[in-house]
Design an enzyme around this catalytic site. Sequence first.
Site, mmCIF file in Angstrom:
data_model
loop_
_atom_site.group_PDB
_atom_site.id
_atom_site.type_symbol
_atom_site.label_atom_id
_atom_site.label_comp_id
_atom_site.label_asym_id
_atom_site.label_seq_id
_atom_site.Cartn_x
_atom_site.Cartn_y
_atom_site.Cartn_z
ATOM 1 N N ARG A 23 0.823 -1.219 0.000
ATOM 2 C CA ARG A 23 0.000 0.000 0.000
ATOM 3 C C ARG A 23 0.854 1.265 0.000
ATOM 4 N NH1 ARG A 23 -2.686 0.196 6.088
ATOM 5 N NH2 ARG A 23 -1.034 -0.902 7.184
ATOM 6 N N ARG A 54 -1.573 -5.278 3.108
ATOM 7 C CA ARG A 54 -1.493 -4.343 4.212
ATOM 8 C C ARG A 54 -0.121 -4.361 4.864
ATOM 9 N NH1 ARG A 54 -1.808 -4.372 9.795
ATOM 10 N NH2 ARG A 54 -3.083 -2.710 10.680
ATOM 11 N N ASP A 95 -7.804 -8.469 11.643
ATOM 12 C CA ASP A 95 -9.174 -8.092 11.286
ATOM 13 C C ASP A 95 -10.014 -9.294 10.855
ATOM 14 O OD1 ASP A 95 -9.351 -5.441 11.926
ATOM 15 O OD2 ASP A 95 -8.671 -4.723 9.972
ATOM 16 N N GLU A 132 -19.407 2.461 -1.312
ATOM 17 C CA GLU A 132 -18.559 1.906 -2.370
ATOM 18 C C GLU A 132 -19.266 1.865 -3.716
ATOM 19 O OE1 GLU A 132 -19.217 0.449 0.558
ATOM 20 O OE2 GLU A 132 -17.327 0.865 1.610
ATOM 21 N N PHE A 172 -14.313 -5.222 -0.145
ATOM 22 C CA PHE A 172 -15.493 -4.350 -0.207
ATOM 23 C C PHE A 172 -15.775 -3.889 -1.640
ATOM 24 C CE2 PHE A 172 -14.098 -2.976 4.298
ATOM 25 C CZ PHE A 172 -14.633 -4.126 4.837
ATOM 26 N N HIS A 221 -5.651 -4.309 1.248
ATOM 27 C CA HIS A 221 -5.885 -5.432 2.154
ATOM 28 C C HIS A 221 -6.155 -6.724 1.391
ATOM 29 C CE1 HIS A 221 -5.528 -2.695 5.365
ATOM 30 N NE2 HIS A 221 -6.244 -3.318 6.254
ATOM 31 N N SER A 237 -5.702 4.171 5.715
ATOM 32 C CA SER A 237 -5.290 2.790 5.548
ATOM 33 C C SER A 237 -4.823 2.485 4.125
ATOM 34 C CB SER A 237 -6.465 1.890 5.921
ATOM 35 O OG SER A 237 -6.095 0.556 5.885
#
Lengths: 279, 317
Positions: B14, B171, B121, B62, B87, B113, B41
Amino acid sequence: MNDINFLKKIALQVRKDIVEMTYHAGSGHPGGSLSAVEIMVSLYFSVMKVDPKNPDWEDRDRFVLSKGHACPVLYSVLARKGFFSPEDLKTLRKFGSHLQGHPSRLKTPGVEVSAGSLGQGLSVANGIAIGAKMLNKDIRVYCLMGDGEIQEGSVWEAAMTAGHRKLDNLVAIVDYNNLQIDGWVEDVKGLAPLADKWRSFRWHVIGIDGHDFDQILSAFNEAEQTKGCPTVILAETVKGKGISFMENKAEWHGKAPNRQEYIEALEELGFLKGGESID
Amino acid sequence: MIKEISEWSMKPGRDGFGEGLLELGEVQPKVVVMDADLSKSTRTNWFAAKYPERFIDMGIAEQDMLATAGGLSMMGLIPYTATYGTFVTGRAWDQIRTTICYGELNVKIAGAHGGISVGADGATHQALEDVALMRAIPNMTVVVPCDAEECKKATIAASEMYGPFYFRFGREATPVITHENTPFKIGRAETFHDGEDITVIANGPMVAEALKAAYILEPQGISVRVVNMHTVKPLDISVIIKAARETKAIITMEEHSIIGGLGGAVAEFVSQNCPVKMKIIGTKDTFGESGQPDELLEAFGLTSEHLIEEIKNILKK
Ligand SMILES: Cc1ncc(C[n+]2csc(CCOP(=O)(O)OP(=O)(O)O)c2C)c(N)n1
Ligand SMILES: [Mg+2]
């Protein structure tokens, strides 16, 4: 300035086109096309800056048909405006035709957005409107949605975005014909109080009779004068308008007329006087 | 072409994305960056701080973000959307399919992610099906860069081609195995280590695992070819044909489900064009779970040790 009689004449032709196209296709969506005729004719023949000879003209106003199933009315209006030959209309939904069952921006001159899955168009219209502001382009964006369509949650995501971003170059129109596929919108999942809903999302709301050209044109004018927030026009309409046996009938949402119905419809519209043939 | 293993440093994919956007901000005025309340993030906050007038936080929406990006692209802008891979590819799949891909719009979709290494998570945030979901849609390009440096290159390269583009990155800090001059071209796989016995086709951080396995096996007399297939779609078939002809088997390895990802793409091609023994390594048909990234990678078989076992197995057969 706006010659209402001229617009009425085109609307009549467009109604004939819609019946004819769906008859030849043997399928399609006459109901929600007929309810939007006056709105669409107003947009393309009076309100919007577009150039049929140059469909990709950078500074044109943009129209997003979010309720993609109503493409017969869009195709007819585009053809009558000169984007392509009205002859093509008979190829609706046929293999190889540029007139797909739901709009494809890559196939049809003048179609801005590919659509058919409901609930996406208002976001696309927002994106165009935001982009226009970023690029300092003085263009206006129009988005037509169905009343059933706005049961989609994504519409309200978009409504929140437009309100938050004060997109006053954007106008949404709800074709408030009270019907969706399974019946009356109020029975399936009611929208009332609809004006309050949009207002609470920070929109300017105008309610009109969606078949009255004077009211439609003045609503678009009012929208243009409204600064600092987007405008939604709640256009009360009749699904199937103009063809009495189709009016206010859920079953005419997605069904083509048969030969007999086709003849009846043309007669009602005032064509086929004196026993002309349809062939 | 790549760094010596002794020179590998650690950096999250990222960060490469964030740096790529910063570079684009400077050279490509049409780039607009959008996020859905995860900008810290996903690292789009770096771009947002420097180019606030070209950053749009869409809030937690989204579907709206993706279709709005479609509208922006119609005005000639180049929107990049960022949120977690799971997502965006799940929630906004229909917008991506109908508005963006069917409409052939120039939208760049970043899936953060990616993979099991998301860690604590847990399953809801670990994208393990995203590549499959994106790969199935016509007109889509799908890229899984192998490290932060390549992620930066992919971010920039995306702006240089027209059309829908999905790329995903992780991540956690993973080895940076490429350097500035390592070639990167969308659609062209790079052979990072040559070998004759077997080919491992990997992407994402699994490329580093494959290289480790190759280095360990070399002194044992097993020669492993390692291909970085960063572009899952369109696949670089020439490299696959070569591998099928010149080595005894192909193993694919990815931080993604064994269903429909890189392994699926390679198997679709190999089975129909150049059949050769194959093994697909990825997460099995299962959700992820919480844990430390390293312990998860180990538990789900996404390590060089596990790969070595599989290489030995397949060569024994
Ligand atoms: C996402 C999605 N769900 C379902 C459909 C199927 N569908 C097509 S039209 C329609 C009803 C639309 O009703 P409304 O928006 O009121 O349109 P109108 O009455 O103007 O025809 C449905 C459910 C669809 N096209 N897209
Ligand atoms: Mg309706």
